[in-house]
Structure formats: C-alpha cells, structure tokens
Design a protein around this motif. Structure first.
Motif, mmCIF file in Angstrom:
data_model
loop_
_atom_site.group_PDB
_atom_site.id
_atom_site.type_symbol
_atom_site.label_atom_id
_atom_site.label_comp_id
_atom_site.label_asym_id
_atom_site.label_seq_id
_atom_site.Cartn_x
_atom_site.Cartn_y
_atom_site.Cartn_z
ATOM 1 N N ASP A 62 0.807 -1.238 -0.114
ATOM 2 C CA ASP A 62 -0.014 -0.071 0.179
ATOM 3 C C ASP A 62 0.734 1.322 -0.096
ATOM 4 O OD1 ASP A 62 -2.341 1.480 -0.005
ATOM 5 O OD2 ASP A 62 -2.932 1.136 2.172
ATOM 6 N N ASN A 63 0.453 2.236 -0.612
ATOM 7 C CA ASN A 63 1.041 3.454 -0.665
ATOM 8 C C ASN A 63 0.243 4.580 -1.042
ATOM 9 O OD1 ASN A 63 0.862 3.466 -3.520
ATOM 10 N ND2 ASN A 63 2.722 2.214 -3.461
ATOM 11 N N TRP A 64 0.591 6.070 -1.287
ATOM 12 C CA TRP A 64 -0.245 7.107 -1.439
ATOM 13 C C TRP A 64 -0.922 6.887 -2.850
ATOM 14 C CZ3 TRP A 64 -0.376 10.410 -5.441
ATOM 15 C CH2 TRP A 64 1.019 10.674 -6.164
ATOM 16 N N GLU A 65 -0.097 6.196 -3.785
ATOM 17 C CA GLU A 65 -0.573 6.198 -5.144
ATOM 18 C C GLU A 65 -1.938 5.372 -5.152
ATOM 19 O OE1 GLU A 65 3.069 5.596 -5.287
ATOM 20 O OE2 GLU A 65 3.831 6.460 -7.153
ATOM 21 N N VAL A 66 -1.985 4.061 -4.529
ATOM 22 C CA VAL A 66 -3.142 3.259 -4.580
ATOM 23 C C VAL A 66 -4.142 4.050 -3.838
ATOM 24 C CG1 VAL A 66 -3.659 0.944 -3.993
ATOM 25 C CG2 VAL A 66 -1.497 1.247 -4.264
ATOM 26 N N HIS A 67 -3.851 4.711 -2.618
ATOM 27 C CA HIS A 67 -5.017 5.311 -1.965
ATOM 28 C C HIS A 67 -5.608 6.433 -2.908
ATOM 29 C CE1 HIS A 67 -6.199 7.377 2.084
ATOM 30 N NE2 HIS A 67 -7.198 6.918 1.484
ATOM 31 N N PHE A 68 -4.887 7.136 -3.645
ATOM 32 C CA PHE A 68 -5.279 8.191 -4.626
ATOM 33 C C PHE A 68 -6.227 7.535 -5.507
ATOM 34 C CE2 PHE A 68 -4.190 9.965 -8.965
ATOM 35 C CZ PHE A 68 -5.156 11.342 -8.533
ATOM 36 N N ARG A 69 -5.799 6.631 -6.281
ATOM 37 C CA ARG A 69 -6.632 5.884 -7.251
ATOM 38 C C ARG A 69 -7.818 5.390 -6.920
ATOM 39 N NH1 ARG A 69 -6.975 0.587 -8.889
ATOM 40 N NH2 ARG A 69 -7.414 0.204 -11.066
ATOM 41 N N LEU A 86 -3.170 15.268 -2.401
ATOM 42 C CA LEU A 86 -2.816 15.827 -0.962
ATOM 43 C C LEU A 86 -3.101 14.980 0.166
ATOM 44 C CD1 LEU A 86 -3.212 19.482 -1.251
ATOM 45 C CD2 LEU A 86 -1.007 18.613 -1.286
ATOM 46 N N HIS A 87 -4.249 14.515 0.068
ATOM 47 C CA HIS A 87 -4.904 13.769 1.108
ATOM 48 C C HIS A 87 -4.297 12.298 1.323
ATOM 49 C CE1 HIS A 87 -8.078 10.684 2.641
ATOM 50 N NE2 HIS A 87 -7.929 11.575 3.663
ATOM 51 N N ALA A 88 -4.078 11.652 0.101
ATOM 52 C CA ALA A 88 -3.462 10.411 0.321
ATOM 53 C C ALA A 88 -1.922 10.535 0.539
ATOM 54 C CB ALA A 88 -3.445 9.771 -1.210
ATOM 55 N N GLN A 89 -1.163 11.472 0.285
ATOM 56 C CA GLN A 89 0.259 11.697 0.385
ATOM 57 C C GLN A 89 0.263 12.185 2.033
ATOM 58 O OE1 GLN A 89 0.959 14.730 -2.353
ATOM 59 N NE2 GLN A 89 1.950 13.196 -3.715
ATOM 60 N N GLN A 90 -0.606 12.994 2.547
ATOM 61 C CA GLN A 90 -0.589 13.436 3.857
ATOM 62 C C GLN A 90 -0.960 12.637 4.954
ATOM 63 O OE1 GLN A 90 -0.770 17.767 3.667
ATOM 64 N NE2 GLN A 90 0.509 17.805 1.845
ATOM 65 N N ALA A 91 -2.135 11.811 4.648
ATOM 66 C CA ALA A 91 -2.646 11.176 5.906
ATOM 67 C C ALA A 91 -1.883 10.523 6.697
ATOM 68 C CB ALA A 91 -3.898 10.476 5.167
ATOM 69 N N PRO A 92 -0.847 9.585 6.255
ATOM 70 C CA PRO A 92 -0.168 8.864 7.259
ATOM 71 C C PRO A 92 0.648 9.529 8.205
ATOM 72 C CG PRO A 92 0.166 7.957 5.053
ATOM 73 C CD PRO A 92 -0.541 9.341 4.589
ATOM 74 N N GLU A 93 1.282 10.792 7.452
ATOM 75 C CA GLU A 93 1.930 11.838 8.861
ATOM 76 C C GLU A 93 0.952 12.308 9.840
ATOM 77 O OE1 GLU A 93 4.541 15.454 8.119
ATOM 78 O OE2 GLU A 93 4.250 14.372 6.248
ATOM 79 N N ARG A 94 -0.293 12.652 9.098
ATOM 80 C CA ARG A 94 -1.167 13.100 10.455
ATOM 81 C C ARG A 94 -1.662 11.966 11.103
ATOM 82 N NH1 ARG A 94 0.340 16.696 7.816
ATOM 83 N NH2 ARG A 94 1.582 16.758 9.703
#
Ligand code: FAD
Length: 613
Positions: A62-69, A86-94
């Motif tokens: 799993d990674n931001w690209e799959v979440h974005f898709r 932005l959501h997919a990239q930053q959610a893990p950090e939040r």
C-alpha cells in the motif's frame, strides 16, 4: 455586545476545526474556536470505523498512489485530483502525529498501528481504535487544544459572517468577522477577525432518516453562500447502506461498515446473499463473483478478490434499496446484516464493542447470536464550499472551509475512512494558510460595519416579533419528510421539481414563523435560525440534483440511470446565492485537468465510468 478580536476564528470544534486551530496556533496566530455544542461533542466523536491512511502496516504494497487511485475511483472521477492527491500523501503523517499527541490506536501483532478493511479501499488501510476511532481522535485533539491554551467558545452559534464594506461585494470582499449568540443566555457576540475557517460539518438534519445529530444543519454551507462563496457537488449526498431500522426512535443510527469489513454479509428475507447480483462493470475486475472466493478473501487477500459487500457505499445502498423495493425486505423494512453466523461471539465483542452494545441496549438484539435489521440512512454530504485545494480558501478572501462542509475532495462518493483523514490533512493546511494571510496583513485589517452588526441582530430576533405564525418545528418536520421522500436515495425529475416547489412553500412559511418566550436557552429560537440554513442547503441539493441528468456516486436518477461520461464526466455544478439573496442559482465549471503523471494510475482499469447503468 460582547466583542473579541483574533487573527483567525475557527467555527466548529470537530476534527477539522480543532486540527485547523492547532495549526493556526502553531503558525503564530491568535486563534479562537467556536462551537455550538460542548467541546468534545462534535460529530467527529461519533466516527467509528477509522482513519484511512496508506501506512502500509498490514500491506507493504500500500502507498499514497494506490490510495489516491481508490479515492478517485470511489468518487467516480469527479474528485478534485489535487485534494485527493494531497490527502493520500499526507494522511499517514497526520495519523502518526495524532499518535505522538497521545492517541492510542489498536495494534498489529508486531506492534504497528492496526489497519482494517473498508469498502472501496484496495488494502486494509483504516487506522482505528476498536469501533470508537472518532472518540479517540477528538479526545486527543481536544486535549492538545486545551494544553496549547487556545480560546474555546462553547455553546455559541455563529449566525452571520461580515465583510469589510470598503472592499465591495463578491470576490473583492474581504472577511472581517463573525457574529453569533450564546445558546444559554441568548446574548450576542461579535468576533472581529480577518480570517474565518468554517468547519461546521454536514447537512444531514435536512433529511428525516439520518445518522447525523442535531448539529448538522448546514450552517457553514449557508454562511459561505451568504458571504458570496460557492458550493460544489451538492447533488451528491451519501446514503450509508447500513443504518438501524428498528425501533423507530433510533431509525437511521449508524451501523458501522466495519461489520462488513470484519466478515458481515447482507441477506434478504429469502436468505439470499444478494450483493453478487449487483456488481457493476466498473468494479467487476476487482470483486469476487462467487461465495467461495468472497469468503476466502478474509483469510487470503492476495489470491482472492474482495466480497461484493465491500463495494463503495453508493453501490451497496442502491442494492439494498432495490431488494427492499422488490419485496424482499425484513419485517421492519430493512435487510439482514449477519455477522453472528460468521464470527465467534468473542471476536464480535472485541472488534465491534459499540455495535454490540448499541443493538443490545437500543433494539434488544444480540448481534453475536442473531442478524441485525438495517437500511440506508442519510450520512454524509460530498458537496460543500468550493475551495483552493492547497489553502482551503474559498472565493471570498479570508474565508476558508474544511472538513465535511468543504467540497471537492470526495467527488460524487466518499470512501469510508476518508473523512477523518480529510479533517486532519486539510485542517492543518487551512490553519496554516489562514494564519499566513491574517498575520501578513499588518495594520491594514478589514473592519466590521456597525450597520451589518445591527442587521444581524435584527434578523436573529425577527421570529420573536412575528405574531400568529407557525412553530419552526412543524416546518422542519415537513422539510425533513419532503427531502426524504423526494430528494432521497433514488430521484426523478418529477419528484425533484415537486421538492423545489415545496421548498419555496417552506420558505414562505419560515418568513412568518413565530417563536414564543425569550432569548434565554430557547431551542425553538435556535431552530428558527438553523432552519434558514437548512432551507438554502436543501434548495442547493434539489436544484443540483434536478440539473444532473445522469446517475453517479451519491446521485441516482431513476429517469437517467446511466453514468453519462460524455456530458457529465468533465464538469461540476456550482451553486451560488441569487441576486436577491433569497434562493440559489446553478452554473457549470470544468473539472481541473489532472496532470499526466497522475493519469497513469488509471491506465490499467477504465479511468472513467463509461455509459453504465
Ligand atoms: P463535526 O465533527 O461535525 O464538527 C462540526 C462542528 O461545528 C461542531 O463543533 C459544531 O458544534 C460546530 N458548528 C456547526 N454549526 C455551527 C455554528 N453555526 N456555530 C458554531 N459552531 C457550529 N468518517 C470517517 O472517515 N471514518 C469513520 O469511521 C466515520 N464514521 C462515522 C460514523 C458516524 C455515526 C457518522 C455520523 C459519521 C462518520 N464519519 C466517519 C464521517 C465523519 O465523522 C464526519 O464527516 C466528520 O467527523 C466531520 O467532521 P467535521 O470536523 O467536518 O465536523
């Protein structure tokens, strides 16, 4: 008149508002949070399933690209691509940051934050705390807000926003403050601030059957419209597939998607596991089409496809609605959700403690021994204030919107778990952007006109001065019934036209409504103010739903059952206040062009729905 001055005023103390306030404080703003209920009681506290974030704790793939898709496909490609990115990239950090601030998430066997399955997410991705994730999120954010010394105004409802008169109307106008009243005393309060962040949540209380609480009257949507901002995606309302249907006093109360994520299946009154009959072409390649494969997926997710019960919410809600309409419903007009025959009582009580108690205490049903009766319930609005994806600023300078009251992130359908992530990611960005704007103004601050304050006070108390009019509760009840019957899960042109005629009549009735008593804690008066917001929001939904002649995500037209990509796949409907300020008008706007480096994620599967019924 009580007066306060801040750099940034945040309206709403749910996940979005609190995260925005923390960010504004950290960026150096003098910030206040205002909320109409008690701190800690915001809607976010009710969130059960979890926060979607591609942390890869259960699935390293799993990674931001799959979440974005997944997010774009779940929203049927109408999402603002930049917000989804932005959501997919930053959610893990939040999520990690929440943990740093003291949130205690459930763990995997090797001690990482646990992640659970939800509909539409390719991998188990929801960071959770049992089925009480929202409670832990609010507890953590609230504690931090208090610890940082941020000023909180509880049980104070904002009714109006002000703009500097010297800067003219519309886009040129700059926010100068907000006006409201203490719910307990009825006394008025003025906040002078160059930046206001709306974080007021959703609109569910305009519908009769809803999972939403009393606070969800669309205040932020309406405040933004009246200030000159626009709304997008308002036709898309999410009806969650699983709300309680019995007893009547709790009809609509949410039954978390985690029940299906943890193995629960849907059956009609004939005992048929019917979701296999409702797999749409768009999701066929990734959905199991036999009971054997669907069941095997729970133990071996690599070699099997997902069960159809975990299709996105719009698909499941429509399927349930069709089964009930076809006469295969339960005695109380729902469908069966069965986890009792599939998991042990211990497993159910451990993974779904709130659901266990909710059914035991409210319906006298033991979900470890018998199936639940459930049906669709109005749950979430995808539509909201149109904002810049990187700053969350609306078309009005100094006015920001974040969380459920903003639009664009979820397109035509939100995936479960993507709201809590949205609150954290965009809350932070909004708080930072609002602070940067407000503190950069120096002494050139916008001012509030006395005449605007007088007009806001007069408008708030108007219902006390009308004699012989109707009680706001009867208008609200009729509006809720009308929205449920005519603008609900399945829509037609005739019914939507009727709803608009009825809304006009409700508006006339509301002009003459009467409130008895005085301003000290007077719920009838509070409702008379909320009702104005509910009416303009309902009109926005019905008008946009009538205009969109196709079915997509949370908008299903019986008379236009196909998803019409050619005509509707490349544009949004935008809602603005009309010139008289008494109704709304629609316009169309092309979707922002997705850059080529993101388009590639949609090459292996149909990037957009074709004409699909
Ligand atoms: P809220 O949390 O509702 O906060 C709104 C705030 O605005 C409140 O403080 C309110 O008092 C204040 N307010 C409103 N109007 C005014 C006004 N006029 N003046 C002053 N203050 C005002 N999403 C997920 O991602 N995962 C889940 O597991 C999940 N489960 C859910 C379960 C349930 C039962 C429900 C109903 C929703 C669930 N959702 C879930 C959706 C998610 O909880 C909401 O979308 C989200 O919490 C909204 O947060 P918010 O900060 O935008 O608004």
């Amino acid at each position: 008149m009580e007066r306060h001055a801040y750099d940034v005023v945040v309206i709403g103390a749910g996940g979005a508002g609190l995260r925005a306030a923390i960010a504004a404080h950290d960026a150096g703003a003098r910030v206040a949070v205002v909320c109409k209920s008690l701190l800690g009681k915001a809607h976010t506290v009710m969130a059960e399933g979890g926060i979607a974030a591609a942390m890869g704790n259960r699935w390293p793939e799993d990674n931001w690209e799959v979440h974005f898709r997944d997010t774009m496909r779940g929203g049927k490609m109408l999402n603002h691509w930049r917000m989804a990115q932005l959501h997919a990239q930053q959610a893990p950090e939040r999520v990690m940051e929440l943990e740093d601030w003291g949130a205690l998430f459930d763990r995997t066997d090797d001690g990482l934050i646990s992640q659970r399955d939800f509909g539409g997410h390719k991998y188990a991705r929801l960071a959770h705390v049992g089925d009480r994730t929202g409670l832990e999120m609010i507890r953590t954010l609230q504690q931090r807000t208090v610890q940082l010394g941020i000023d909180v105004f509880m049980e104070l409802t904002i009714t109006d926003l002000f703009k500097d008169p010297s800067t003219g109307p519309g886009r040129a106008g700059r926010i100068s403050g907000a006006f409201g009243y203490w719910r307990e005393t009825g006394r008025f309060v003025l906040f002078e601030a160059p930046a206001v962040i709306l974080a007021t949540g959703g609109i569910g209380k305009s519908f009769k059957v809803t999972s939403n609480s009393w606070e969800y009257t669309g205040d932020g949507h309406a405040l933004a419209l009246r200030a000159g901002a626009s709304l997008i995606n308002m036709e898309f309302v999410q009806f969650h597939p699983t709300g309680m249907v019995w007893p009547p006093s709790v009809k609509g109360l949410l039954v978390t998607e985690s029940v299906r994520g943890d193995g629960g299946i849907l059956k009609n009154s004939e005992g048929t596991r019917f979701m296999f009959d409702y797999i749409p072409e768009f999701f066929r390649a990734e959905t199991a089409d036999t009971v054997e494969e669907a069941d095997a997926w729970y133990d071996d997710k690599k070699s099997n496809r997902r069960p159809p019960e975990l299709l996105p919410r719009d698909e499941v809600a429509r399927a349930i609605n069709s089964e009930i309409k076809a006469g295969r419903g339960t005695p109380h007009g729902g469908i069966y959700l069965d986890i009792a025959s599939r998991r042990s009582p211990d497993f159910i009580r451990k993974r779904l403690p709130s659901m266990y108690h909710q059914f035991k205490e409210l319906a006298d049903v033991d979900i470890t021994a018998e199936p639940m009766e459930i049906g669709p319930t109005c749950h979430y609005v995808m539509g909201g204030v149109e904002v810049d994806p990187d700053t969350q600023e609306s078309a009005v300078t100094g006015l920001y919107a974040v969380g459920e009251c903003s639009g664009g992130m979820h397109g035509s359908n939100r995936l479960g778990g993507n709201s809590l992530g949205d609150l954290l990611v965009f809350g932070k960005l909004a708080g930072e952007a609002a602070t940067s704007y407000a503190t950069g103004l120096g002494s050139a601050r916008p001012t509030v006109a006395d005449a605007d304050v007088e007009a806001a006070s007069a408008s708030a108390v108007a219902p006390f001065g009308t004699e012989g009019g109707e009680n706001p509760y009867s208008i609200q009840a009729d509006l809720q019934q009308s929205m449920n019957d005519l603008v609900g899960i399945i829509r037609t042109a005739g019914e939507l036209e009727r709803s608009l005629t009825e809304i006009e009549a409700f508006k006339e009735r509301a002009k003459a409504m009467t409130v008895e008593g005085h301003r000290q804690y007077n719920p009838g008066w509070h409702l008379s103010i909320d009702l104005r917001n509910m009416l303009v929001v309902s009109e926005s939904i019905a008008k946009a739903a009538l205009a969109r002649e196709e079915s997509r995500g949370g908008h299903t037209r019986d008379d236009f059952p196909a998803t019409d990509h050619e005509v509707w796949g490349h544009k949004n409907l935008v809602v603005s206040l009309d010139d008289a300020g008494t109704g709304v008008v629609l316009s169309e706007k092309p979707l922002p062009e997705m850059p080529d480096e993101l388009k590639k994620y949609f090459e292996t599967a149909p990037a957009e729905p074709k004409k699909e019924s």
